[in-house]
Design an enzyme around this catalytic site. Structure first.
Site, PDB file in Angstrom:
ATOM      1  N   HIS A  85     -17.275 -12.519 -23.837  1.00 24.07           N
ATOM      2  CA  HIS A  85     -18.405 -12.837 -24.715  1.00 24.07           C
ATOM      3  C   HIS A  85     -17.956 -12.702 -26.159  1.00 24.07           C
ATOM      4  CE1 HIS A  85     -20.953 -12.633 -21.253  1.00 24.07           C
ATOM      5  NE2 HIS A  85     -20.746 -11.349 -21.066  1.00 24.07           N
ATOM      6  N   ALA A 145     -21.293 -19.230 -17.730  1.00 26.13           N
ATOM      7  CA  ALA A 145     -20.946 -18.324 -16.636  1.00 26.13           C
ATOM      8  C   ALA A 145     -22.188 -17.538 -16.234  1.00 26.13           C
ATOM      9  CB  ALA A 145     -19.840 -17.381 -17.076  1.00 26.13           C
ATOM     10  N   PHE A 160     -26.592 -14.712 -17.853  1.00 29.93           N
ATOM     11  CA  PHE A 160     -25.749 -15.884 -18.089  1.00 29.93           C
ATOM     12  C   PHE A 160     -25.174 -15.858 -19.498  1.00 29.93           C
ATOM     13  CE2 PHE A 160     -30.118 -16.997 -19.253  1.00 29.93           C
ATOM     14  CZ  PHE A 160     -29.950 -17.504 -20.532  1.00 29.93           C
ATOM     15  N   CYS A 177     -13.730 -15.933 -14.716  1.00 29.92           N
ATOM     16  CA  CYS A 177     -14.330 -15.837 -13.381  1.00 29.92           C
ATOM     17  C   CYS A 177     -13.289 -15.818 -12.280  1.00 29.92           C
ATOM     18  CB  CYS A 177     -15.335 -16.956 -13.139  1.00 29.92           C
ATOM     19  SG  CYS A 177     -16.671 -16.887 -14.308  1.00 29.92           S
TER      20      CYS A 177
END
Lengths: 225, 461
Positions: A85, A145, A160, A177
Site C-alpha cells: 500500500h 487486490a 480492498f 499476492c
C-alpha cells in the site's frame, strides 16, 4: 423496508497501524450493534502487509533496502498473500455485519470485486475478474487486490486496495499476492491522466452502497468548503 | 461428560473446504458460547470460528495448516462441568492472558480427559517457546530493552508470532511512564502485573480513540428556544456542510493571522494596460487573479503553507491547487484551480471567470470543488478592509484580500529628499495559517514576498 445505514469514514493519509487499531475498535462496536455498517477509506504511507499465508520470500527486498525506501512491513490477520500500500492508492476497509442474509465468504469477495469493477467502469476503465484469482484485473494487469477477515458473528474487516495514481514501481519490492510475473496497473496508468483519489472514492462509495444495498450516512466525508 | 462436535462450518455456498490457520484456544480451556476458538482461511479470507456451545475444549482434531472438507470435526467441547478441574488447575498454574497462552506452538493433539500433569507440562513448554520467540526480537528492540532494563518477555508483542516490535516496546515504556505503578519490576518478572498493565493499556487506548474520533468528526449544534413569530427552517445541505466544517476547522486547527499592506499601483496600471489592449476575451483581469498568480509562484517554495498536518505527519502537496471562494449569495462555494503554478496570469484569469460563472449557474463538477491545497477569498470587493478567515479542512493556510481602495500613503521622494503624502491603491492582505506547522516568521516571509511580487509587477517574473 428501509435500507440499513452505511457510515463512511474518510481517514485521509492514515498510518497503517492506526487504521488497524480503528478497524479493531469498529469490529467490536459493530458486533455489539453500537455502530452501523462502516466503510473506512484511506491512503497509507508505503507499507507491505503479509497475510497469514504469505511466505517471507515474497518480499524481494532486503530489510536494509526496505528501510532505505521507508517501507514498513506488517504481518496481519487477513486472508491472502503479500501486498503493498502507498500514497495514491485507495484502500477500503468495510466493517460489515454479514448476518443474516450475506453469510457467504465467496459471495462477499465477488461483491467487493463487483463494486470495484463498476466503479472502474464509471471511469471508463474496463475491468474484469479472473478465474481463481481474487482481485480486479484490466486484461491481465492487476489493478485491485482483495484480502479480508471475517471475525466471529460474521463481522468483516480488512478489504480492498485500488491503484489510483500510486507509483507502481513499489510493487517491484514484492511478489503481489504471491503470483509471479504479474503486471500491476493503476487508473492513471490506464487512462494516461492524473486521477484524484478523492474522486475515485466518491464513485466507490456510491457503487458500494448500491451493491450492498446500504444507505450512505455521509458524515463530513469531503473536504469541500 | 457430554461431548459436542465442532465441525468445519459451511462459510459459503461454493466453499467446500477450509484450512485451519490458527487455534485461538487450547485443550483444557474453558470457552463461552460464540467465543472464537480457531481461525480458518479459504481463498483470500481469514475467518474466526466461534464455539457453538459453552464448555471446555477437550480435543483438537485438526492441526494448524491442514485443509479439511466442510463438516469435518475440528474439535470436541465438553459441555458439562467434569473438565472444569483441568481448567481451574491451568488458570492457577499460569497467570498470563489467554491470548498469550494459545500461541507459540503448532498442531497440538488431544489430551487425556483429566491428565493434569500433561496439561501443565504442555503449558510450560509452550511458555518457554513463546519466550524464545519473543527474545528473538530485532537488535533495536533488544538495545531499547537493555537500556530501560526491561525483560522483553514482559512486553506484549504484536509482530510475527507475537514478536515484540520497536513500536511495542516504545509503547510499553511510554505507558509505564504514564502509569508508573503498573510497570512490572523486571527483576521479579511477575507475569501477574504484566497482565494488569496489558488490560489497563487497552482500556485507556479505547477511551482515547473514542474521544478523538468524536472530536475530529462529530459536530452537534446546540438548540435554542424559538420565540413567538420567529421563522424556523432547516439548513440546506450546503449550509449544513459549511456549518459542520467551520466548527471542526476551528476546533482542530490553532489559527493565527498575519496581515500586510500591499500597494496595488503597479498591478492597477497593468490591469488598465490589458483592458486597453482588449485581450483576454475582452474581460479585465481581476485583482484576485493577480494575487492567485503571485501566490501560485510562492507556494512551491513555501512547502508548509501548501501542506496539511495529517496525524503525526506533515504532507507537502506536490500540486498547487488553489481554491477560490465564490459568493453565491446566498451560500459560498470554493472551486479549485488545479496546478495553478503551471498556468500563466491570463490562463488563471480565464479559469477563475469560468469556474465562478459555472459556480453561480450550479454547473460545477464534483472534482472541480475538491482537492484544494490553498485558498484565496476576496470579500474586499464588498468593501471590507480586513479578514480573519477560517482555514479550510485539509489545508494549512488561506489568504484573504481586504478592499483595494485609494488611501493616503507616505512615500520618500528621493529627488527632493523629502517624505510626501500620495494617493495609492492599497489593500490589507491577511494570511490565516495552521500554527502547528506554519511558524509566524514563515508566514511573514511569505506575505513579504507576495508584497514584493505584486508591488514590482510585472517585475522580472
Amino acid at each position: 423496508m428501509c435500507p440499513a445505514t452505511l457510515e463512511i469514514k474518510n481517514l485521509g493519509l492514515s498510518p497503517y497501524e492506526e487504521s488497524l487499531q480503528i478497524q479493531k475498535e469498529l469490529v467490536a462496536s459493530r458486533r455489539s450493534g453500537g455502530v452501523p455498517d462502516q466503510l473506512l477509506l484511506q491512503e497509507h504511507p508505503h507499507v507491505i502487509t503479509m497475510g497469514k499465508s504469505a511466505p517471507e520470500e515474497h518480499i524481494i527486498m532486503t530489510k536494509e533496502q526496505l528501510d532505505d525506501h521507508g517501507i514498513r512491513v506488517f504481518h496481519v490477520g487477513r486472508g491472502g498473500d503479500v501486498t503493498y500500500h502507498g500514497p495514491g492508492q485507495l484502500v477500503g476497509y468495510p466493517i460489515l455485519d454479514l448476518k443474516p442474509d450475506r453469510k457467504d465468504l465467496h459471495r462477499y469477495l465477488r461483491d467487493l470485486e463487483e463494486v470495484l469493477i463498476r466503479s472502474l467502469s464509471a471511469l471508463s476503465v474496463r475491468a474484469r475478474r479472473r478465474d481463481n484469482l481474487t482481485g480486479v484485473w484490466i486484461e491481465d494487469r492487476k489493478i485491485a487486490a482483495i484480502g479480508v477477515r471475517v471475525s466471529s458473528q460474521w463481522i468483516t474487516s480488512h478489504g480492498f486496495s485500488l491503484n489510483v495514481r500510486n507509483d507502481l514501481s513499489y510493487f517491484e519490492t514484492i511478489v503481489p499476492c504471491g503470483i509471479k510475473n504479474v503486471e500491476v496497473t493503476s487508473i492513471s496508468n490506464e487512462l494516461g491522466e492524473w486521477v484524484e483519489v478523492d474522486m475515485v472514492s466518491e464513485i466507490v462509495i456510491e457503487e458500494f452502497s448500491k451493491i450492498f444495498e446500504l444507505k450512505v450516512d455521509k458524515r463530513l466525508t469531503d473536504n469541500a468548503f | 461428560m457430554s461431548l459436542f462436535k465442532v465441525p468445519m462450518p459451511q462459510m459459503g455456498e461454493s466453499i467446500t473446504e477450509g484450512t485451519v490457520s490458527k487455534w485461538l484456544r487450547t485443550v483444557g480451556h474453558r470457552i463461552n458460547k460464540d467465543e472464537p476458538i480457531l481461525e480458518i482461511s479459504t481463498d483470500k479470507v481469514d475467518a474466526e470460528i466461534p464455539s457453538p456451545v459453552a464448555g471446555v475444549l477437550v480435543e483438537i482434531c485438526v492441526e494448524e495448516g491442514r485443509t479439511v472438507e466442510i463438516g469435518t470435526v475440528l474439535a470436541y467441547v465438553d459441555t458439562e462441568g467434569e473438565a472444569e478441574e483441568i481448567s481451574s488447575i491451568e488458570e492457577s498454574s499460569n497467570q498470563q492472558s489467554p491470548q498469550k497462552m494459545s500461541t507459540g506452538f503448532m498442531g497440538q493433539k488431544s489430551l487425556g480427559e483429566s491428565d493434569q500433569t500433561a496439561v501443565i507440562e504442555k503449558r510450560n513448554r509452550r511458555n518457554s517457546e513463546t519466550e524464545r520467540l519473543k527474545a528473538k526480537s530485532s537488535p533495536v528492540v533488544q538495545k531499547i530493552a537493555k537500556e530501560h532494563e526491561i525483560s522483553i518477555s514482559n512486553v506484549p508483542g504484536t509482530g510475527h508470532l507475537e514478536r515484540v516490535t520497536k513500536t511495542d516496546i516504545l509503547r510499553y515504556i511510554k505507558d509505564a511512564d504514564i502509569h508508573p505503578g503498573r510497570r512490572p519490576s523486571d527483576r521479579n518478572n511477575s507475569p501477574q502485573i504484566d497482565t494488569v498493565t496489558d488490560s489497563g493499556n487497552e482500556t485507556s487506548a479505547n477511551g482515547e480513540i473514542d474521544i478523538w474520533d468524536s472530536f475530529y468528526n462529530e459536530v452537534e449544534h446546540p438548540s435554542f428556544p424559538v420565540g413567538p413569530g420567529d421563522d424556523v427552517f432547516p439548513m440546506d445541505k450546503l449550509r449544513q456542510i459549511t456549518a459542520d466544517h467551520m466548527v471542526l476547522a476551528k476546533r482542530v486547527v490553532p489559527h493565527v493571522h498575519s496581515v500586510i499592506e500591499v500597494d496595488f499601483s503597479s498591478v492597477d496600471q497593468e490591469r488598465r494596460n490589458i483592458s486597453q489592449k482588449g485581450n483576454i476575451q475582452e474581460r479585465g483581469i481581476s485583482f484576485t487573479a493577480f494575487v492567485t498568480w503571485a501566490c501560485s509562484r510562492l507556494l512551491t517554495k513555501y512547502k508548509n503553507i501548501n501542506a496539511v498536518l495529517s496525524g503525526k505527519n506533515i504532507i507537502h502537496r506536490s500540486r498547487v491547487n488553489i481554491g477560490i471562494a465564490v459568493d453565491l449569495n446566498p451560500g459560498l462555494i470554493v472551486p479549485v484551480i488545479k496546478d495553478t503554478d503551471g498556468l500563466s496570469l491570463a490562463e488563471i484569469s480565464l479559469k477563475i471567470n469560468d469556474l465562478a460563472g459555472r459556480a453561480r449557474s450550479g454547473d460545477l463538477l464534483p472534482e472541480e470543488i475538491a482537492g484544494s491545497t490553498f485558498a484565496i477569498t476576496n470579500p474586499g470587493v464588498l468593501g471590507t478592509v480586513l479578514g480573519m478567515p477560517i482555514i479550510p479542512k485539509g489545508t494549512s493556510a488561506i489568504l484573504v484580500l481586504g478592499a483595494i481602495e485609494k488611501r493616503p500613503v507616505v512615500v520618500e521622494n528621493a529627488e527632493k529628499n523629502v517624505d510626501e503624502i500620495v494617493v495609492r491603491k492599497t489593500s490589507f492582505i491577511s494570511l490565516g495559517f495552521d500554527h502547528r506547522i506554519v511558524d509566524g516568521a514563515d508566514a511573514a516571509r511569505f506575505l513579504l514576498d507576495l508584497k514584493k511580487i505584486l508591488e514590482a509587477f510585472p517585475g522580472d517574473v
